[in-house]
Design a protein around this motif. Sequence first.
Motif, PDB file in Angstrom:
ATOM      1  N   ASP A   1      20.534  22.920 -19.483  1.00  0.00           N
ATOM      2  CA  ASP A   1      20.008  24.225 -19.895  1.00  0.00           C
ATOM      3  C   ASP A   1      19.586  25.063 -18.703  1.00  0.00           C
ATOM      4  O   ASP A   1      19.821  26.281 -18.658  1.00  0.00           O
ATOM      5  CB  ASP A   1      18.816  24.037 -20.845  1.00  0.00           C
ATOM      6  N   GLU A   2      18.946  24.402 -17.704  1.00  0.00           N
ATOM      7  CA  GLU A   2      18.536  25.127 -16.510  1.00  0.00           C
ATOM      8  C   GLU A   2      19.741  25.617 -15.709  1.00  0.00           C
ATOM      9  O   GLU A   2      19.725  26.706 -15.136  1.00  0.00           O
ATOM     10  CB  GLU A   2      17.668  24.218 -15.634  1.00  0.00           C
ATOM     11  N   LEU A   3      20.806  24.797 -15.677  1.00  0.00           N
ATOM     12  CA  LEU A   3      22.034  25.198 -14.979  1.00  0.00           C
ATOM     13  C   LEU A   3      22.656  26.417 -15.637  1.00  0.00           C
ATOM     14  O   LEU A   3      23.081  27.354 -14.957  1.00  0.00           O
ATOM     15  CB  LEU A   3      23.026  24.029 -14.977  1.00  0.00           C
ATOM     16  N   ILE A   4      22.695  26.415 -16.971  1.00  0.00           N
ATOM     17  CA  ILE A   4      23.263  27.549 -17.711  1.00  0.00           C
ATOM     18  C   ILE A   4      22.458  28.811 -17.456  1.00  0.00           C
ATOM     19  O   ILE A   4      23.012  29.897 -17.245  1.00  0.00           O
ATOM     20  CB  ILE A   4      23.329  27.244 -19.224  1.00  0.00           C
TER      21      ILE A   4
END
Length: 488
Positions: free
Chosen positions: A4-7
């Motif tokens: 989620d953080e990467l997205i």
Amino acid sequence: MNYDELIRFISYFLDKVFISYAFLLIFSYTGLSIVSGIALNYYLKKNSFVDYSVILDSPLAPSVSVLVPAFNEAKTIVDNVESIYTIHYNNFDVIVVNDGSSDDTFEELQKAFKLERVNFAINHEIETKEVRGVYKSQLETYSNLIVVDKENGGKADSLNVAINVSDKDLFMAIDADSILEPDAVLKLVKPFLERTDRRVIAAGGVVRIANSCVIENGRIAEVCVPKNLLARMQVLEYTRSFLMGRMAWAKLDGLIIISGAMGMFDRDVVVQSGGYAHTIGEDMELVVRIRRYMSEQREKYKIEYVPDPLCWTEAPSDVSTFGRQRSRWTRGTIETLTDHSKIFFSPRYGAMGMLGYPFWFLFEWLAPLIEVLGIIYAIILYFTGNLSLNFILITFLFVYTFALFFTTWAILYEELTFHRYEKKGDVFRLWIAALLEPFILHPISLFFSIKGNIQYARGNRNWGKMERKGFKHKQGSKSKLQLLANKK
């Protein structure tokens, strides 16, 4: 960093990239329009009292060869040659090169100008395809007309043959579907004479669209807004490009293209740098290469630009021909930029390396790719619930308003300066076309630009077929050639 953080990071990064690119693009075009306005105003004031007859009568005026490469141009080639002979200049010749045409191009020339084969010594400074024969006109009026018949080798090869044939100081390369203004040569020669601090190696001028214009005796007898909507929208495109773009780049010394439809060059510099290269975009490539040559030789030089409408050309009036032209332009741009990549942000090449090349790389080559990626990204965001419809509509309205403002400004430039469209309603018809252009011409151009990128990646280096419709002639008028024929 989890998924989620990467997205979120990728989304944040792309948001910044697309927004920054959009504002940089708007800032660049706005800046160019301002520079162009200042340069155009200076040019008009400077040239308001110029007496071009001084150049016409001067023994110091440079000699000029007008080069006309022709491949399957039977419909327009006679009009083109006739238009050249309406120019006001004394020391010039005309060299038409029939590049192995499969239609009646050579026959039309032979019939119209009463050509006779002659023994002619050609200086083979640039390697070319074999020349079949050299011909000269038997008509006294066209005694300085030279027609070269050669094996097919492409436009660049034809121009190189013409350069080998020429013995003049300068040459002016034009397309076989071009109609010249009578003062075209005088105005292009002028920059070569007035510069003393550096050597002028090339000069270009404004090219206008001749679709629906009336041609009489090789001249534009009546300027008309094209009836065809696609051609009419290209009038807007040409006005923005030539009057607001290239004028500014010449002022900034970052100009890297002179239209193949009409450009004047120092013959010696072109020969020393190897002549025209066998590329898809030979006009752009030549300008970049002669600029590189002069920079690497550490010689002071200048590329000049004349904002007067000096040449009229036929624009594609159907999507198929338009698409082939635009995909070829894209492939030619990519080829030139990749072949001369060492220029990119290199101070050794001055404004060309620091301004001109980066602009073409970012906003001519990459712009269509980034726009398509931006559209795809916006669609993904919308369907994943991360972008509202209101934001999309507001963004579209902003971009549309800017595009309309920029085009309206270009139309105003034209009206306040040269005012070539004099009929009532012409400006209104152009403005209506400006309202529709973002919905019609831009998507079509975008599609074929992407197609050009794909074709280049697949190794496609073909020129592509260009179909001419021919020019509209004034009914009841006789051409100069017909009058000469009647006298014989």
